[in-house]
Write a protein that holds these residues in place. Structure first.
Motif, PDB file in Angstrom:
ATOM      1  N   ILE A 155       0.822  -1.210   0.000  1.00 45.60           N
ATOM      2  CA  ILE A 155       0.000   0.000   0.000  1.00 45.60           C
ATOM      3  C   ILE A 155       0.863   1.270   0.000  1.00 45.60           C
ATOM      4  O   ILE A 155       0.355   2.367  -0.231  1.00 45.60           O
ATOM      5  N   LYS A 156       2.164   1.110   0.219  1.00 50.08           N
ATOM      6  CA  LYS A 156       3.064   2.268   0.183  1.00 50.08           C
ATOM      7  C   LYS A 156       3.480   2.635  -1.239  1.00 50.08           C
ATOM      8  O   LYS A 156       4.143   3.643  -1.455  1.00 50.08           O
ATOM      9  N   ASP A 157       3.097   1.805  -2.203  1.00 49.83           N
ATOM     10  CA  ASP A 157       3.420   2.068  -3.601  1.00 49.83           C
ATOM     11  C   ASP A 157       2.464   3.145  -4.124  1.00 49.83           C
ATOM     12  O   ASP A 157       1.278   2.899  -4.322  1.00 49.83           O
ATOM     13  N   GLN A 158       3.005   4.343  -4.359  1.00 53.49           N
ATOM     14  CA  GLN A 158       2.152   5.469  -4.748  1.00 53.49           C
ATOM     15  C   GLN A 158       1.679   5.376  -6.196  1.00 53.49           C
ATOM     16  O   GLN A 158       0.829   6.163  -6.623  1.00 53.49           O
ATOM     17  N   ASN A 159       2.199   4.418  -6.965  1.00 59.12           N
ATOM     18  CA  ASN A 159       1.650   4.171  -8.297  1.00 59.12           C
ATOM     19  C   ASN A 159       0.284   3.499  -8.179  1.00 59.12           C
ATOM     20  O   ASN A 159      -0.579   3.650  -9.046  1.00 59.12           O
ATOM     21  N   ILE A 160       0.101   2.749  -7.107  1.00 50.43           N
ATOM     22  CA  ILE A 160      -1.169   2.051  -6.864  1.00 50.43           C
ATOM     23  C   ILE A 160      -2.085   2.884  -5.975  1.00 50.43           C
ATOM     24  O   ILE A 160      -3.293   2.977  -6.208  1.00 50.43           O
ATOM     25  N   PHE A 161      -1.497   3.494  -4.949  1.00 52.06           N
ATOM     26  CA  PHE A 161      -2.260   4.313  -4.004  1.00 52.06           C
ATOM     27  C   PHE A 161      -1.679   5.731  -3.987  1.00 52.06           C
ATOM     28  O   PHE A 161      -0.935   6.080  -3.068  1.00 52.06           O
ATOM     29  N   PRO A 162      -1.998   6.548  -5.013  1.00 58.46           N
ATOM     30  CA  PRO A 162      -1.467   7.918  -5.052  1.00 58.46           C
ATOM     31  C   PRO A 162      -1.868   8.700  -3.811  1.00 58.46           C
ATOM     32  O   PRO A 162      -3.014   8.614  -3.355  1.00 58.46           O
ATOM     33  N   ILE A 163      -0.923   9.439  -3.282  1.00 58.21           N
ATOM     34  CA  ILE A 163      -1.111  10.111  -1.999  1.00 58.21           C
ATOM     35  C   ILE A 163      -2.241  11.149  -2.047  1.00 58.21           C
ATOM     36  O   ILE A 163      -2.881  11.436  -1.033  1.00 58.21           O
ATOM     37  N   LYS A 164      -2.517  11.703  -3.232  1.00 56.43           N
ATOM     38  CA  LYS A 164      -3.607  12.687  -3.345  1.00 56.43           C
ATOM     39  C   LYS A 164      -4.973  12.045  -3.102  1.00 56.43           C
ATOM     40  O   LYS A 164      -5.894  12.681  -2.604  1.00 56.43           O
ATOM     41  N   LEU A 165      -5.084  10.774  -3.469  1.00 57.06           N
ATOM     42  CA  LEU A 165      -6.335  10.055  -3.256  1.00 57.06           C
ATOM     43  C   LEU A 165      -6.351   9.331  -1.913  1.00 57.06           C
ATOM     44  O   LEU A 165      -7.412   9.133  -1.317  1.00 57.06           O
ATOM     45  N   PHE A 166      -5.159   8.930  -1.468  1.00 55.50           N
ATOM     46  CA  PHE A 166      -5.054   8.127  -0.253  1.00 55.50           C
ATOM     47  C   PHE A 166      -4.001   8.716   0.690  1.00 55.50           C
ATOM     48  O   PHE A 166      -2.854   8.258   0.702  1.00 55.50           O
ATOM     49  N   PRO A 167      -4.356   9.759   1.463  1.00 54.78           N
ATOM     50  CA  PRO A 167      -3.397  10.300   2.446  1.00 54.78           C
ATOM     51  C   PRO A 167      -2.905   9.167   3.346  1.00 54.78           C
ATOM     52  O   PRO A 167      -3.664   8.258   3.679  1.00 54.78           O
ATOM     53  N   VAL A 168      -1.637   9.231   3.733  1.00 60.60           N
ATOM     54  CA  VAL A 168      -0.995   8.112   4.427  1.00 60.60           C
ATOM     55  C   VAL A 168      -1.737   7.687   5.689  1.00 60.60           C
ATOM     56  O   VAL A 168      -1.982   6.498   5.911  1.00 60.60           O
ATOM     57  N   ALA A 169      -2.109   8.638   6.512  1.00 63.77           N
ATOM     58  CA  ALA A 169      -2.780   8.295   7.776  1.00 63.77           C
ATOM     59  C   ALA A 169      -4.092   7.561   7.523  1.00 63.77           C
ATOM     60  O   ALA A 169      -4.398   6.545   8.160  1.00 63.77           O
ATOM     61  N   LYS A 170      -4.866   8.062   6.554  1.00 65.91           N
ATOM     62  CA  LYS A 170      -6.144   7.431   6.218  1.00 65.91           C
ATOM     63  C   LYS A 170      -5.913   6.039   5.623  1.00 65.91           C
ATOM     64  O   LYS A 170      -6.657   5.086   5.915  1.00 65.91           O
ATOM     65  N   LEU A 171      -4.900   5.916   4.782  1.00 66.03           N
ATOM     66  CA  LEU A 171      -4.583   4.637   4.143  1.00 66.03           C
ATOM     67  C   LEU A 171      -4.217   3.582   5.178  1.00 66.03           C
ATOM     68  O   LEU A 171      -4.672   2.435   5.118  1.00 66.03           O
ATOM     69  N   MET A 172      -3.399   3.965   6.144  1.00 62.19           N
ATOM     70  CA  MET A 172      -2.986   3.032   7.196  1.00 62.19           C
ATOM     71  C   MET A 172      -4.181   2.595   8.048  1.00 62.19           C
ATOM     72  O   MET A 172      -4.313   1.424   8.394  1.00 62.19           O
ATOM     73  N   ASP A 173      -5.060   3.546   8.364  1.00 59.96           N
ATOM     74  CA  ASP A 173      -6.268   3.218   9.128  1.00 59.96           C
ATOM     75  C   ASP A 173      -7.154   2.246   8.351  1.00 59.96           C
ATOM     76  O   ASP A 173      -7.665   1.268   8.906  1.00 59.96           O
ATOM     77  N   SER A 174      -7.329   2.527   7.061  1.00 54.24           N
ATOM     78  CA  SER A 174      -8.186   1.688   6.224  1.00 54.24           C
ATOM     79  C   SER A 174      -7.624   0.274   6.109  1.00 54.24           C
ATOM     80  O   SER A 174      -8.380  -0.709   6.183  1.00 54.24           O
ATOM     81  N   PHE A 175      -6.317   0.173   5.945  1.00 52.38           N
ATOM     82  CA  PHE A 175      -5.710  -1.149   5.806  1.00 52.38           C
ATOM     83  C   PHE A 175      -5.820  -1.949   7.103  1.00 52.38           C
ATOM     84  O   PHE A 175      -6.133  -3.148   7.080  1.00 52.38           O
ATOM     85  N   LEU A 176      -5.573  -1.297   8.223  1.00 52.06           N
ATOM     86  CA  LEU A 176      -5.639  -1.998   9.505  1.00 52.06           C
ATOM     87  C   LEU A 176      -7.065  -2.482   9.780  1.00 52.06           C
ATOM     88  O   LEU A 176      -7.273  -3.616  10.227  1.00 52.06           O
ATOM     89  N   GLU A 177      -8.057  -1.632   9.461  1.00 50.35           N
ATOM     90  CA  GLU A 177      -9.448  -2.054   9.644  1.00 50.35           C
ATOM     91  C   GLU A 177      -9.776  -3.225   8.711  1.00 50.35           C
ATOM     92  O   GLU A 177     -10.430  -4.197   9.114  1.00 50.35           O
ATOM     93  N   TYR A 178      -9.320  -3.138   7.475  1.00 54.90           N
ATOM     94  CA  TYR A 178      -9.549  -4.208   6.488  1.00 54.90           C
ATOM     95  C   TYR A 178      -8.961  -5.527   6.992  1.00 54.90           C
ATOM     96  O   TYR A 178      -9.597  -6.585   6.921  1.00 54.90           O
ATOM     97  N   HIS A 179      -7.749  -5.447   7.518  1.00 57.17           N
ATOM     98  CA  HIS A 179      -7.061  -6.633   8.056  1.00 57.17           C
ATOM     99  C   HIS A 179      -7.855  -7.233   9.216  1.00 57.17           C
ATOM    100  O   HIS A 179      -8.121  -8.441   9.246  1.00 57.17           O
ATOM    101  N   LEU A 180      -8.235  -6.397  10.162  1.00 60.90           N
ATOM    102  CA  LEU A 180      -8.894  -6.894  11.366  1.00 60.90           C
ATOM    103  C   LEU A 180     -10.295  -7.431  11.097  1.00 60.90           C
ATOM    104  O   LEU A 180     -10.691  -8.455  11.670  1.00 60.90           O
ATOM    105  N   ARG A 181     -11.041  -6.782  10.219  1.00 57.88           N
ATOM    106  CA  ARG A 181     -12.413  -7.258   9.945  1.00 57.88           C
ATOM    107  C   ARG A 181     -12.404  -8.657   9.329  1.00 57.88           C
ATOM    108  O   ARG A 181     -13.387  -9.395   9.435  1.00 57.88           O
ATOM    109  N   GLY A 182     -11.302  -9.029   8.722  1.00 58.97           N
ATOM    110  CA  GLY A 182     -11.205 -10.355   8.128  1.00 58.97           C
ATOM    111  C   GLY A 182     -10.903 -11.465   9.121  1.00 58.97           C
ATOM    112  O   GLY A 182     -11.062 -12.647   8.803  1.00 58.97           O
ATOM    113  N   ILE A 183     -10.473 -11.098  10.329  1.00 55.92           N
ATOM    114  CA  ILE A 183     -10.043 -12.138  11.279  1.00 55.92           C
ATOM    115  C   ILE A 183     -10.754 -12.096  12.626  1.00 55.92           C
ATOM    116  O   ILE A 183     -10.615 -13.032  13.418  1.00 55.92           O
ATOM    117  N   VAL A 184     -11.530 -11.043  12.891  1.00 55.01           N
ATOM    118  CA  VAL A 184     -12.150 -10.938  14.221  1.00 55.01           C
ATOM    119  C   VAL A 184     -13.383 -11.828  14.372  1.00 55.01           C
ATOM    120  O   VAL A 184     -14.066 -12.160  13.405  1.00 55.01           O
TER     121      VAL A 184
END
Length: 201
Positions: A155-184
């Motif tokens: 998700i740190k690859d800005q070719n896939i997740f350009p920072i203008k669309l995915f600010p880093v803080a929001k991206l990290m929050d979204s990924f962590l939630e995505y990860h946890l919802r799959g295993i809780v």
């Protein structure tokens, strides 16, 4: 003196990238001559390596301290994410990919250390979560630990997740939630929703 140079260089590298920052930039920021820096580091590559490895060790020690508290595993992951973000200046320039491109040897060494650390950390987290009934019993713990590492890096690859669309803080929050919802479990989902709702207030 070496610590002062390293700290200043690390801040500049994280803010503007490993490629764009020169030894002149670092010297100007410190208000000293390049000769003083070269008394401590024979070249820029040596300085970059020291900065990267020192930052990695600092982060590792901080993560170990958080893990040692043995908090709820879901809370633990949010605490680690918050800690890492606070030390990486939001990675505005995607330093990981600049490191890979311009300093491949340092990147390769750091990547191996990063994988070993992260895989062990997440695996321990998953096993504790399963024991506490907040992660599902039927998940493959080793797979989850490795897929989390893979996702967190990609998700740190800005070719896939350009920072203008995915600010880093929001991206990290979204990924962590995505990860946890799959295993809780339902119990874990209640804890997760409480954390998310409190973060939005």
């Amino acid at each position: 003196m070496k610590e002062k140079i390293r700290n200043t260089a690390t801040t500049l590298f994280l803010e503007r990238g490993f490629k764009s920052i020169t030894m002149d930039d670092i010297a100007n920021e410190l208000g000293m001559s390049k000769k003083t820096i070269y008394n401590e580091y024979s070249n820029k590559t040596e300085l970059v390596e020291d900065c990267v490895m020192h930052k990695f060790c600092t982060l590792s020690e901080g993560i170990d301290s958080i893990a040692a508290m043995e908090k709820n595993p879901i809370v633990e992951l949010y605490e680690i994410k918050k800690y890492v973000m606070s030390h990486l200046n939001d990675e505005k320039t995607s330093p990981q990919f600049q490191l890979m491109k311009y300093y491949p040897k340092i990147y390769s060494e750091m990547k191996k250390m990063h994988f070993d650390k992260m895989q062990k950390c997440v695996l321990t987290n998953v096993l504790r979560g399963k024991q506490q009934g907040i992660y599902r019993d039927n998940i493959d713990s080793e797979f989850v630990a490795r897929i989390y590492y893979t996702g967190m890096n990609n998700i740190k690859d800005q070719n896939i997740f350009p920072i203008k669309l995915f600010p880093v803080a929001k991206l990290m929050d979204s990924f962590l939630e995505y990860h946890l919802r799959g295993i809780v479990t339902p119990k874990g989902r209640t804890i997760l929703n409480t954390i998310i709702n409190s973060n939005q207030e």
